[in-house]
Design a protein around this motif. Structure first.
Motif, mmCIF file in Angstrom:
data_model
loop_
_atom_site.group_PDB
_atom_site.id
_atom_site.type_symbol
_atom_site.label_atom_id
_atom_site.label_comp_id
_atom_site.label_asym_id
_atom_site.label_seq_id
_atom_site.Cartn_x
_atom_site.Cartn_y
_atom_site.Cartn_z
ATOM 1 N N SER A 26 -6.979 6.592 2.753
ATOM 2 C CA SER A 26 -7.596 5.692 1.778
ATOM 3 C C SER A 26 -8.225 6.538 0.682
ATOM 4 O O SER A 26 -8.239 7.774 0.763
ATOM 5 C CB SER A 26 -8.662 4.815 2.445
ATOM 6 O OG SER A 26 -9.805 5.595 2.790
ATOM 7 N N LYS A 27 -8.796 5.887 -0.327
ATOM 8 C CA LYS A 27 -9.429 6.636 -1.414
ATOM 9 C C LYS A 27 -10.676 7.365 -0.944
ATOM 10 O O LYS A 27 -11.104 8.338 -1.576
ATOM 11 C CB LYS A 27 -9.777 5.697 -2.572
ATOM 12 C CG LYS A 27 -8.588 5.276 -3.417
ATOM 13 C CD LYS A 27 -9.024 4.526 -4.663
ATOM 14 C CE LYS A 27 -9.750 5.430 -5.630
ATOM 15 N NZ LYS A 27 -10.036 4.749 -6.914
ATOM 16 N N SER A 65 0.820 -1.214 0.000
ATOM 17 C CA SER A 65 0.000 0.000 0.000
ATOM 18 C C SER A 65 0.849 1.256 0.000
ATOM 19 O O SER A 65 0.388 2.328 -0.366
ATOM 20 C CB SER A 65 -0.935 0.008 1.212
ATOM 21 O OG SER A 65 -0.189 -0.053 2.418
ATOM 22 N N GLN A 88 -1.728 5.608 0.812
ATOM 23 C CA GLN A 88 -1.528 5.363 2.236
ATOM 24 C C GLN A 88 -1.306 6.677 2.983
ATOM 25 O O GLN A 88 -1.741 6.853 4.120
ATOM 26 C CB GLN A 88 -0.326 4.449 2.448
ATOM 27 C CG GLN A 88 -0.084 4.095 3.911
ATOM 28 C CD GLN A 88 1.215 3.355 4.108
ATOM 29 O OE1 GLN A 88 2.256 3.774 3.616
ATOM 30 N NE2 GLN A 88 1.173 2.254 4.820
#
Length: 655
Positions: free
Chosen positions: A288-289, A189, A284
């Protein structure tokens, strides 16, 4: 929870400890000073450490040892804190543990680790791991290293000799204690990055007449005033008389509601419809998105008080939807504190011209691919004092005056010399290095002066990234005993080579030079920067996997500002970064100009613009006051500068 053994159900219950909180990294080459003022520094990455061992001692009578690994963090003050325990592997002298320790890697920090291996007695096999009393178990040995030593290995694996505590002094039988192998793996990530191109349209000029008017008697005048002002502003905007220098700051929102900047675009001059260069947001890094982001558009002011044009709050997922739908989002201005009105929606819009997710090669990928950071040092030996003191008499340093006059070669030079005489008094920061009031004074008690402290603290971090630990070291602004003033001389006294061995070698060469040169002047940076550029250029021509870091330690105001800018603009195309530490009480405004964090990109006399920011400046007095960490402030941007260079030239780490 079950017991603590690896081959029994529940054996994965181990004390992992809390990993240190992640500082905010910056994936762009323009970083706002807001980051530093709020203590946000440096590259970070999540690392998983896994463990295996060979040739462990057999401490059991009727079976083999039942080993467990315990991980400790060694703090700078000597404190040792336990952070993690693996599971127990039964009856094995060559165990491979399943449990992994996740730690946040900070480039600018020396992270000291201690590993202890214990043989867990049979009667404790059913005890929950975190309740296990280690003092009741037999030691199989211990080893220590830094996290940097692990991640700089080509395969990210480091094998350590285990030594029993009672044998650690003599280490006579350490070869019989076995070996512990620590392997580091970067979490995937950490590499997922959103590549985004943002633009705005119809940016509105900030209201020039925004103060409120109180009292009923002023209502008509107020509205008339606003109407006329609005017409005037529209006229100015339409005909380009109100100039905008917009840039974006993207921040993430944390649970407390505070916004923390994570990147900043470049400033675009005189542009009401700006399209910025791509920004790279580590997923990261922002959480998060779906994590909320605040995107603020400011109008740049050279005094640092940037005007907010407007803002939006969107997640990465929202920005992706805007891109796919080819839609724009209206900027808004928040209402003033104490007002119940809704936010003011503006006509200005934010659009997303590009949104793509990629897996970027990370700093650690390049280290694993064999790339190195090569440390270089340049030390200021100028003497800003024009009077020298001795026990018998006070004498005027006529040579020092003449050097400044010769440098200036004008009436201004004479005036400048006279001012220096008046301002110097009977002593100055870089006075006689044999006297305690000099910044160069070598304390026989072992206490480091400012120059030594900067060398040691920066070198302590960078030494792990340089395989041969041979460092070019120069001095500038001094007159050798048998020659004219030199603005770049080899610190080791050699006329043939400039390298010294290790950090201690730099320290010894510096001390020796103090007693073999005369402090002189003026303070010129151009020569040493050009010398470092030659080293970097030669390495690049030879195809070496090296990136160079030049540390300049100075106490004075530079007198070749434009020549220094020219040298830095050329160096910005080379694998080179420059760290500047200002010691003493001088004004260092010129240094702040060189550091693009606080202003615009450097421009040469020929009109060329620096391709990237390669300078980081820190005044040592801020370190002494406890406001900042010197290595943190100096090295925080170095990995980003490294990655910017590699990505712009499409240099990939070898696999």
């Amino acid at each position: 929870m079950g017991n603590c053994c690896s081959d029994v159900g529940g054996g994965m219950a181990a004390v992992t400890g809390a990993a240190s909180s992640a500082a905010t990294g910056n994936q762009n080459d323009a970083v706002d000073m807001y980051l530093k003022s709020h203590g946000i520094h440096g590259l970070f990455s999540q690392i998983e450490l896994s463990f295996s061992a060979t040739s462990l001692r057999d401490r059991d009578v009727f079976s083999k040892s039942d080993p467990v690994v315990v991980v400790y963090i060694k703090e700078r003050d000597g404190a040792i804190n336990e952070v993690f325990r693996t599971e127990v592997v039964l009856n094995s002298l060559t165990p491979t543990w399943i449990a992994k320790y996740t730690i946040t890697y900070h480039f600018e920090v020396v992270q000291n680790l201690l590993f202890k291996v214990f043989d867990v007695d049979t009667q404790y096999h059913n005890v929950e791991m975190k309740m296990l009393k280690l003092e009741e178990q037999q030691s199989l040995g211990e080893a220590c290293c830094t996290l940097s030593e692990i991640v700089t290995k080509p395969n990210r694996s480091l094998t350590l000799d285990l030594i029993r505590r009672e044998e650690s002094v003599s280490a006579t039988h350490s070869q019989h204690c076995g070996k512990l192998t620590v392997h580091a793996e970067e979490c995937f990530s950490s590499k997922s990055t959103a590549d985004i191109i943002l633009r705005c349209i119809d940016l509105e000029s900030k209201d020039l007449f925004s103060k409120s008017v109180c009292g009923d008697g002023f209502i008509f005048s107020y509205f008339l005033f606003v109407l006329l002002s609005g017409i005037l502003v529209i006229f100015w905007c339409k005909f380009g008389l109100v100039l905008q220098d917009p840039f974006l700051v993207i921040s993430k929102l944390v649970e407390s509601g505070i916004s923390i900047p994570v990147c900043k675009t470049e400033v675009l001059k005189n542009d009401h419809n700006p399209i910025w260069k791509p920004v790279f947001l580590n997923i990261q890094q922002v959480g998060s998105k779906d994590s909320p982001l605040v995107i603020e558009c400011f109008n740049f002011n050279s005094n640092g008080r940037h005007d907010l044009i407007g803002k939006v709050q969107k997640s990465l997922a929202d920005l992706e939807r805007l891109h796919l739908g080819r839609e724009g989002e209206n900027l808004y201005l928040p209402t003033l504190v104490g007002h119940n009105d809704e936010n003011k929606i503006l006509n200005s819009k934010l659009l997303v011209d590009k949104f793509s997710e990629t897996v970027q090669h990370t700093f650690l990928d390049y280290l694993a691919g064999g790339f190195e950071l090569n440390f270089m040092v340049a030390i200021d030996f100028t003497g800003t004092f024009l009077f020298t003191c001795s026990i018998d008499a006070v004498s005027i340093n006529v040579e020092g005056i003449l050097q400044y006059v010769q440098f200036c070669k004008s009436t201004i030079g004479y005036i400048y010399a006279c001012i220096l005489i008046l301002n110097s008094g009977l002593s100055a920061s870089n006075g006689n290095p044999r006297l305690p009031d000099s910044l160069h004074y070598i304390d026989q008690s072992g206490r480091l002066n400012a120059y030594q402290k900067a060398i040691y603290e920066v070198g302590e971090v960078l030494q792990f990234y340089d395989a041969d630990k041979r460092y070019p070291a120069w001095g500038f602004g001094a007159r050798p005993i048998d020659g004219p003033v030199s603005h770049c001389f080899n610190l080791n006294g050699s006329s043939n080579y400039c390298e010294v061995q290790g950090i201690q070698g730099i320290m010894m060469a510096y001390t020796s030079a103090l007693f073999n040169v005369y402090l002189a002047g003026p303070t010129l940076f151009g020569h040493v920067i050009n010398r470092a550029s030659v080293v970097a250029c030669d390495s690049l021509s030879n195809g070496a996997k090296k990136y160079f870091v030049l540390l300049i330690i100075t106490d004075g105001v530079i007198t070749d500002l434009q020549e220094t800018k020219d040298a830095l603009v050329k160096a910005s195309d080379l694998p080179l970064s420059i760290l500047i530490v200002g010691v003493g009480g001088a004004e260092f405004k010129e240094m702040e100009i060189l550091d693009a964090d606080k202003g615009e990109r450097l421009e040469s006399t020929t009109g060329c613009i620096a391709s990237r920011d390669i300078v980081q400046f820190v005044p040592f007095r801020d370190v002494q006051s406890g406001e900042i960490s010197m290595v943190g402030a100096l090295l925080a941007e170095l990995p980003t500068q490294f990655l910017t260079y590699m990505r712009r030239r499409d240099i990939k780490p070898s696999t």
